[in-house]
Design an enzyme around this catalytic site. Structure first.
Site, PDB file in Angstrom:
ATOM      1  N   SER A   1       0.723  -1.269   0.009  1.00 57.80           N
ATOM      2  CA  SER A   1       0.069  -0.049  -0.092  1.00 57.80           C
ATOM      3  C   SER A   1       0.893   1.162  -0.016  1.00 57.80           C
ATOM      4  CB  SER A   1      -1.159   0.141   1.344  1.00 57.80           C
ATOM      5  OG  SER A   1      -2.054   0.762   0.911  1.00 57.80           O
TER       6      SER A   1
ATOM      7  N   HIS B   1      -6.788  -6.243  -0.942  1.00 63.28           N
ATOM      8  CA  HIS B   1      -5.758  -5.237  -0.960  1.00 63.28           C
ATOM      9  C   HIS B   1      -4.515  -5.815  -0.330  1.00 63.28           C
ATOM     10  CE1 HIS B   1      -4.168  -1.240  -0.815  1.00 63.28           C
ATOM     11  NE2 HIS B   1      -4.005  -1.234   0.315  1.00 63.28           N
TER      12      HIS B   1
ATOM     13  N   ASP C   1      -8.708  -6.297  -5.459  1.00 63.92           N
ATOM     14  CA  ASP C   1      -8.412  -5.160  -4.689  1.00 63.92           C
ATOM     15  C   ASP C   1      -9.647  -4.109  -4.844  1.00 63.92           C
ATOM     16  OD1 ASP C   1      -7.526  -2.887  -3.241  1.00 63.92           O
ATOM     17  OD2 ASP C   1      -5.482  -3.164  -3.862  1.00 63.92           O
TER      18      ASP C   1
END
Length: 367
Positions: free
Chosen positions: A188, A337, A309
């Site tokens: 991320s 994710h 995601d």
């Protein structure tokens, strides 16, 4: 450039063991170029991990409520070290996990450093790191201002904790602890942090692995110039159970993984002194703006993306593969994710193959 794509498919099943079982076990060895392997993410191992000293003095009391054995094992190995960074006004009591006896056997290979995302901690990697260290020397660190690292923000007003401070802290940690070129894995926002670090300190980074990474969303919008009392309010909202639960549900493709225990583990660091002040300082910094610099990254990059995601859409994966000069794209099927939590075996296979390959193009095209 031509970007190669391949697909990884694995199944992940989380099972809980009694609280007294303090060892992490794997049902199968890390399997490269083999059939898909079912992974019970915190209860199985081909052999016993060494006993380690528990460093519990910096965990909040809520840590006593954690049930997942993988998290308990990870916390028992987490420790702190005092790190001085150039742009920080005081030393950082830095929380990190260093290599086990298994990992230290792989010093002939480039070490792997795992970087967590926004307002998270290295506990994200509780299921991934034990798999990696079967083949590689693996590290995880809590970036200054986040996780279980103590930046001193609770006692310092107007402290700066933006990208420069995080980059300087990471470099100081690398210089003191790891000391040789490494493979940086960023999840991320950790992906943006990894690229930012590689651009500033290219000699420290051999390869990059970007896992559902942020990079094309620049800055934090109007929050950078918002009044401090509004930023404080935002930070308290971010800590709330409702917001954290919503984010957890959004992060997983398999909603059964978004348990109350996972919620507790994900917000455990928010109970520490200085958490709110550190996040306010980061928001005031404006965050990361990297989109125009991504093409300048010269290291080989593995771009890994959960096919499902819903936080950072898979379109970004294609964009990374088109912009990065040396990249390979991996799709993780049936995954949201957080492949490191939802499909850790698949992600571990990808990273190990990438780490052990002399050239990126030598990595198999399918798993």
């Amino acid at each position: 450039m031509q970007s190669q794509q391949f697909t990884a498919t694995r199944q992940c099943r989380c099972v809980q063991r009694p609280m007294k079982a303090r060892q992490l076990r794997h049902a199968t060895k890390l399997s490269l170029r083999n059939k898909p392997v079912a992974f019970a993410c915190h209860s199985q191992a081909p052999s016993r991990l060494p006993e380690t000293t528990s460093h519990t003095e910096f965990f909040p009391k809520q840590a006593q409520e954690v049930k997942e054995q993988a998290a308990l094992d990870f916390m028992s190995r987490l420790q702190r070290s005092t790190i001085d960074a150039a742009s920080l006004t005081c030393p950082v009591e830095t929380a990190y996990l260093g290599p086990s006896e298994y990992g230290s056997q792989h010093q002939d290979q480039a070490p792997v450093l795992l970087l967590h995302g926004f307002d998270s901690s290295s506990l994200e990697f509780r299921r991934l790191l034990p798999l990696l260290e079967r083949s590689l020397e693996a590290w995880a660190v809590d970036l200054v201002g986040w996780g279980f690292s103590d930046s001193g923000a609770a006692s310092q007003s107007n402290m700066k904790l933006g990208p420069k401070q995080k980059r300087d802290h990471l470099y100081a940690f690398w210089k003191e602890k790891i000391k040789r070129p490494m493979i940086v894995v960023g999840t991320s926002l950790g992906g943006a942090i990894a690229m930012d670090f590689a651009l500033e300190y290219p000699d420290a980074v051999k390869k990059l692995v970007l896992v559902d990474a942020q990079g094309f969303i620049d800055g934090l919008g109007p929050w950078r110039v918002a009044p401090k009392f509004l930023i404080n309010l935002l930070v308290q909202v971010l800590k709330s159970t409702a917001i954290r639960k919503y984010a957890g549900d959004l992060a997983y493709n398999d909603k059964a993984l978004a348990t109350d225990d996972a919620l507790l583990i994900g917000r455990l660091h928010t109970y520490l002194s200085g958490w709110a002040e550190a996040n306010v300082a980061f928001i005031q910094s404006g965050g990361y703006s990297l989109s125009k610099r991504i093409p300048l990254v010269q290291q080989e990059c593995l771009v890994v993306w959960g096919r499902n995601d819903k936080i950072l859409k898979p379109d970004y994966a294609e964009q990374f593969s088109q912009v990065l000069p040396k990249s390979k794209l991996v799709w993780v099927e049936n995954c949201g994710h957080c492949p490191h939590l939802e499909q850790p075996q698949a992600l571990a296979d990808c990273i190990v193959d990438f780490a052990l390959s002399a050239k990126a193009e030598q990595v198999p095209s399918s798993y």
